[in-house]
Design a protein around this motif. Structure first.
Motif, PDB file in Angstrom:
ATOM      1  N   ALA A  39      -3.701   1.264  15.327  1.00 15.26           N
ATOM      2  CA  ALA A  39      -2.683   1.158  14.279  1.00 15.26           C
ATOM      3  C   ALA A  39      -3.279   0.638  12.974  1.00 15.26           C
ATOM      4  N   ILE A  42      -4.612   3.279  10.493  1.00 14.11           N
ATOM      5  CA  ILE A  42      -3.697   4.233   9.854  1.00 14.11           C
ATOM      6  C   ILE A  42      -3.488   3.784   8.409  1.00 14.11           C
ATOM      7  N   VAL A  44      -2.081   3.017   4.824  1.00 16.22           N
ATOM      8  CA  VAL A  44      -0.748   2.796   4.257  1.00 16.22           C
ATOM      9  C   VAL A  44      -0.398   3.991   3.371  1.00 16.22           C
ATOM     10  N   GLU A  48       2.014   9.167   9.045  1.00 20.34           N
ATOM     11  CA  GLU A  48       2.043   8.416  10.303  1.00 20.34           C
ATOM     12  C   GLU A  48       2.422   6.951  10.066  1.00 20.34           C
ATOM     13  N   HIS A  49       1.886   6.337   9.032  1.00 21.58           N
ATOM     14  CA  HIS A  49       2.221   4.953   8.709  1.00 21.58           C
ATOM     15  C   HIS A  49       3.703   4.847   8.370  1.00 21.58           C
ATOM     16  N   ASP A  50       4.180   5.765   7.547  1.00 21.01           N
ATOM     17  CA  ASP A  50       5.594   5.754   7.163  1.00 21.01           C
ATOM     18  C   ASP A  50       6.498   5.958   8.378  1.00 21.01           C
ATOM     19  N   SER A  53       6.485   2.734  10.412  1.00 22.77           N
ATOM     20  CA  SER A  53       7.212   1.705   9.676  1.00 22.77           C
ATOM     21  C   SER A  53       8.721   1.937   9.777  1.00 22.77           C
TER      22      SER A  53
END
Length: 70
Positions: A39, A42, A44, A48-50, A53
């Motif tokens: 993780a 990844i 920001v 994938e991060h979004d 989140s």
């Protein structure tokens, strides 16, 4: 106990609580560390991060709604 030590204990307690909230309290430590390392890689702002989140935000909101309802 110094203020810095108290802050560190508080941080660790919060982070441990996230493991429990995610349903991973019985997962083995190697798995958890591997997942967290992955993780952390990844970037920001990526899709994938979004996505992750947003998933976390939904979980926090669901928990807050569950606390409000009698």
């Amino acid at each position: 106990m110094t203020q810095g030590h108290k802050r560190e204990i508080h941080e660790k307690t919060i982070l441990g609580g996230l493991i429990v909230k995610a349903g991973l309290k019985n997962a083995d430590r190697a798995f958890l560390l591997g997942a967290l390392i992955q993780a952390s890689q990844i970037p920001v702002g990526t899709v994938e991060h979004d996505r992750l989140s947003a998933l976390g935000t939904q979980a926090f909101r669901a928990e807050a709604r569950a606390r409000i309802k009698p």
